[in-house]
Design a protein around this motif. Sequence first.
Motif, PDB file in Angstrom:
ATOM      1  N   ALA A 101      86.484  40.949  26.198  1.00  7.21           N
ATOM      2  CA  ALA A 101      85.205  41.659  26.165  1.00  7.21           C
ATOM      3  C   ALA A 101      84.815  42.055  27.577  1.00  7.21           C
ATOM      4  O   ALA A 101      84.939  41.266  28.522  1.00  7.21           O
ATOM      5  CB  ALA A 101      84.116  40.770  25.565  1.00  7.21           C
ATOM      6  N   THR A 102      84.346  43.277  27.719  1.00  8.22           N
ATOM      7  CA  THR A 102      83.896  43.784  29.016  1.00  8.22           C
ATOM      8  C   THR A 102      82.498  43.272  29.321  1.00  8.22           C
ATOM      9  O   THR A 102      81.615  43.266  28.454  1.00  8.22           O
ATOM     10  CB  THR A 102      83.888  45.323  29.014  1.00  8.22           C
ATOM     11  OG1 THR A 102      85.203  45.789  28.741  1.00  8.22           O
ATOM     12  CG2 THR A 102      83.429  45.871  30.355  1.00  8.22           C
ATOM     13  N   ILE A 103      82.286  42.838  30.549  1.00  7.96           N
ATOM     14  CA  ILE A 103      80.967  42.384  30.983  1.00  7.96           C
ATOM     15  C   ILE A 103      80.120  43.618  31.285  1.00  7.96           C
ATOM     16  O   ILE A 103      80.502  44.445  32.125  1.00  7.96           O
ATOM     17  CB  ILE A 103      81.062  41.497  32.230  1.00  7.96           C
ATOM     18  CG1 ILE A 103      81.912  40.256  31.930  1.00  7.96           C
ATOM     19  CG2 ILE A 103      79.674  41.090  32.721  1.00  7.96           C
ATOM     20  CD1 ILE A 103      82.190  39.398  33.143  1.00  7.96           C
ATOM     21  N   PRO A 104      78.985  43.777  30.626  1.00  6.60           N
ATOM     22  CA  PRO A 104      78.159  44.970  30.860  1.00  6.60           C
ATOM     23  C   PRO A 104      77.754  45.103  32.330  1.00  6.60           C
ATOM     24  O   PRO A 104      77.404  44.119  32.980  1.00  6.60           O
ATOM     25  CB  PRO A 104      76.930  44.725  29.977  1.00  6.60           C
ATOM     26  CG  PRO A 104      77.424  43.824  28.892  1.00  6.60           C
ATOM     27  CD  PRO A 104      78.435  42.929  29.563  1.00  6.60           C
ATOM     28  N   GLY A 105      77.857  46.315  32.828  1.00  9.16           N
ATOM     29  CA  GLY A 105      77.343  46.594  34.163  1.00  9.16           C
ATOM     30  C   GLY A 105      78.356  46.592  35.270  1.00  9.16           C
ATOM     31  O   GLY A 105      78.097  47.143  36.339  1.00  9.16           O
ATOM     32  N   ASP A 106      79.534  45.939  35.060  1.00 15.36           N
ATOM     33  CA  ASP A 106      80.478  45.929  36.167  1.00 15.36           C
ATOM     34  C   ASP A 106      81.931  46.120  35.745  1.00 15.36           C
ATOM     35  O   ASP A 106      82.797  46.311  36.596  1.00 15.36           O
ATOM     36  CB  ASP A 106      80.346  44.644  36.990  1.00 15.36           C
ATOM     37  CG  ASP A 106      80.793  43.400  36.241  1.00 15.36           C
ATOM     38  OD1 ASP A 106      81.258  43.533  35.097  1.00 15.36           O
ATOM     39  OD2 ASP A 106      80.686  42.304  36.810  1.00 15.36           O
ATOM     40  N   GLY A 107      82.221  46.065  34.462  1.00 16.45           N
ATOM     41  CA  GLY A 107      83.564  46.366  34.002  1.00 16.45           C
ATOM     42  C   GLY A 107      84.544  45.218  34.023  1.00 16.45           C
ATOM     43  O   GLY A 107      85.668  45.359  33.509  1.00 16.45           O
ATOM     44  N   ASP A 108      84.196  44.064  34.622  1.00 15.27           N
ATOM     45  CA  ASP A 108      85.082  42.908  34.565  1.00 15.27           C
ATOM     46  C   ASP A 108      85.199  42.430  33.120  1.00 15.27           C
ATOM     47  O   ASP A 108      84.380  42.764  32.264  1.00 15.27           O
ATOM     48  CB  ASP A 108      84.568  41.781  35.457  1.00 15.27           C
ATOM     49  CG  ASP A 108      84.877  42.032  36.919  1.00 15.27           C
ATOM     50  OD1 ASP A 108      85.746  42.870  37.205  1.00 15.27           O
ATOM     51  OD2 ASP A 108      84.238  41.398  37.781  1.00 15.27           O
ATOM     52  N   GLU A 109      86.194  41.603  32.872  1.00 15.76           N
ATOM     53  CA  GLU A 109      86.537  41.278  31.498  1.00 15.76           C
ATOM     54  C   GLU A 109      86.606  39.770  31.271  1.00 15.76           C
ATOM     55  O   GLU A 109      87.191  39.033  32.072  1.00 15.76           O
ATOM     56  CB  GLU A 109      87.896  41.908  31.170  1.00 15.76           C
ATOM     57  CG  GLU A 109      88.276  41.865  29.713  1.00 15.76           C
ATOM     58  CD  GLU A 109      89.558  42.621  29.467  1.00 15.76           C
ATOM     59  OE1 GLU A 109      89.483  43.733  28.912  1.00 15.76           O
ATOM     60  OE2 GLU A 109      90.631  42.104  29.842  1.00 15.76           O
ATOM     61  N   LEU A 110      86.005  39.319  30.178  1.00 18.93           N
ATOM     62  CA  LEU A 110      86.172  37.954  29.704  1.00 18.93           C
ATOM     63  C   LEU A 110      87.284  37.926  28.672  1.00 18.93           C
ATOM     64  O   LEU A 110      87.440  38.860  27.875  1.00 18.93           O
ATOM     65  CB  LEU A 110      84.885  37.435  29.052  1.00 18.93           C
ATOM     66  CG  LEU A 110      83.644  37.291  29.919  1.00 18.93           C
ATOM     67  CD1 LEU A 110      82.495  36.727  29.095  1.00 18.93           C
ATOM     68  CD2 LEU A 110      83.901  36.407  31.139  1.00 18.93           C
ATOM     69  N   ARG A 111      88.052  36.837  28.679  1.00 18.38           N
ATOM     70  CA  ARG A 111      89.110  36.665  27.689  1.00 18.38           C
ATOM     71  C   ARG A 111      88.921  35.324  26.977  1.00 18.38           C
ATOM     72  O   ARG A 111      88.726  34.300  27.621  1.00 18.38           O
ATOM     73  CB  ARG A 111      90.483  36.713  28.348  1.00 18.38           C
ATOM     74  CG  ARG A 111      90.838  38.085  28.907  1.00 18.38           C
ATOM     75  CD  ARG A 111      92.204  38.090  29.566  1.00 18.38           C
ATOM     76  NE  ARG A 111      92.217  37.280  30.786  1.00 18.38           N
ATOM     77  CZ  ARG A 111      93.103  36.316  31.036  1.00 18.38           C
ATOM     78  NH1 ARG A 111      94.039  36.008  30.145  1.00 18.38           N
ATOM     79  NH2 ARG A 111      93.060  35.650  32.171  1.00 18.38           N
ATOM     80  N   LEU A 112      88.961  35.366  25.658  1.00 16.75           N
ATOM     81  CA  LEU A 112      88.890  34.154  24.857  1.00 16.75           C
ATOM     82  C   LEU A 112      90.299  33.760  24.445  1.00 16.75           C
ATOM     83  O   LEU A 112      91.024  34.556  23.845  1.00 16.75           O
ATOM     84  CB  LEU A 112      88.024  34.374  23.612  1.00 16.75           C
ATOM     85  CG  LEU A 112      87.971  33.204  22.612  1.00 16.75           C
ATOM     86  CD1 LEU A 112      87.315  31.978  23.246  1.00 16.75           C
ATOM     87  CD2 LEU A 112      87.241  33.614  21.343  1.00 16.75           C
ATOM     88  N   LYS A 113      90.678  32.510  24.763  1.00 15.88           N
ATOM     89  CA  LYS A 113      92.016  32.019  24.455  1.00 15.88           C
ATOM     90  C   LYS A 113      91.901  30.718  23.657  1.00 15.88           C
ATOM     91  O   LYS A 113      90.899  29.994  23.757  1.00 15.88           O
ATOM     92  CB  LYS A 113      92.799  31.768  25.752  1.00 15.88           C
ATOM     93  CG  LYS A 113      92.970  32.999  26.614  1.00 15.88           C
ATOM     94  CD  LYS A 113      93.468  32.652  28.015  1.00 15.88           C
ATOM     95  CE  LYS A 113      94.821  32.009  28.008  1.00 15.88           C
ATOM     96  NZ  LYS A 113      95.312  31.747  29.387  1.00 15.88           N
ATOM     97  N   SER A 114      92.947  30.424  22.898  1.00 12.63           N
ATOM     98  CA  SER A 114      92.983  29.159  22.160  1.00 12.63           C
ATOM     99  C   SER A 114      94.375  28.547  22.246  1.00 12.63           C
ATOM    100  O   SER A 114      95.377  29.254  22.419  1.00 12.63           O
ATOM    101  CB  SER A 114      92.588  29.355  20.697  1.00 12.63           C
ATOM    102  OG  SER A 114      93.597  30.048  19.990  1.00 12.63           O
ATOM    103  N   ARG A 115      94.388  27.223  22.118  1.00 14.98           N
ATOM    104  CA  ARG A 115      95.645  26.467  22.059  1.00 14.98           C
ATOM    105  C   ARG A 115      95.397  25.325  21.083  1.00 14.98           C
ATOM    106  O   ARG A 115      94.766  24.331  21.432  1.00 14.98           O
ATOM    107  CB  ARG A 115      96.011  25.943  23.445  1.00 14.98           C
ATOM    108  CG  ARG A 115      97.314  25.151  23.486  1.00 14.98           C
ATOM    109  CD  ARG A 115      97.725  24.826  24.895  1.00 14.98           C
ATOM    110  NE  ARG A 115      96.756  23.967  25.572  1.00 14.98           N
ATOM    111  CZ  ARG A 115      96.845  23.598  26.846  1.00 14.98           C
ATOM    112  NH1 ARG A 115      97.841  24.047  27.594  1.00 14.98           N
ATOM    113  NH2 ARG A 115      95.921  22.819  27.377  1.00 14.98           N
ATOM    114  N   GLY A 116      95.836  25.502  19.844  1.00 14.48           N
ATOM    115  CA  GLY A 116      95.480  24.541  18.813  1.00 14.48           C
ATOM    116  C   GLY A 116      93.981  24.601  18.569  1.00 14.48           C
ATOM    117  O   GLY A 116      93.416  25.662  18.305  1.00 14.48           O
ATOM    118  N   SER A 117      93.306  23.453  18.723  1.00 18.48           N
ATOM    119  CA  SER A 117      91.851  23.404  18.536  1.00 18.48           C
ATOM    120  C   SER A 117      91.078  23.574  19.846  1.00 18.48           C
ATOM    121  O   SER A 117      89.847  23.497  19.865  1.00 18.48           O
ATOM    122  CB  SER A 117      91.452  22.072  17.892  1.00 18.48           C
ATOM    123  OG  SER A 117      91.843  20.984  18.721  1.00 18.48           O
TER     124      SER A 117
END
Length: 224
Positions: free
Chosen positions: A10-26
């Motif tokens: 997901a892009t952070i509003p206002g600056d274009g940097d990006e968050l990433r959601l990751k998972s490994r099992g639970s």
Amino acid sequence: MLPWIQLDRATIPGDGDELRLKSRGSEFSIMLGSTELMNSRLSGSEEALATLAYERIAGRKNACMLIGGLGMGFTLRAALGVLPDDARVVVAELVPAVVEWARGPMAELHKGTLDDPRVEIHIGDVGGLIRSKSTAYDAILLDVDNGPDGLTRPSNDSLYNHTGLRAAKAALRANGVLAVWSSAPDSAFTRRLREVGFATDEVNVRANGKRGGARHVLWMATKR
């Protein structure tokens, strides 16, 4: 060992940097570039942010708490665990996808807290919400960066400078508390809090509570 799987970005509003959601099992992780902002195995200091702030406002009728940053919901869950039924919690989350993750892949972590009748979700900048209010909150909790500087986006610096701290103080009711989470000490921030007129305690807590982990810092700054 199970590999990490990227679930969403997901892009952070206002600056274009990006968050990433990751998972490994639970296990879940939210990343900003190569920096891990939060991990579902480490919740102790985020929970302490809420419980220690509540200790300073306990007993107030119709208390209102503002939480900056939903994250994985640990601070919100801890707040709801101690706040009475007549309290209200406003959660300001800048990135809409983080709320979607809370209702989607991380729903088990959040345990229905977003549907608690005491909770109001505000999609937007917590700084703007603070600046728009006067004597509105008994507690303001900030966990939107890894410390008192604009890590997730440069404009967050305005939360922690003298102007931002004065705005937070104005948004607090008498003897209200500003609580700020950090992964490390910052003596300059402690000094700014005191220069603005907050009575300030700097509390060291473990990342995973009684189970140990890295040492984090919480500032508990009371409006005098």
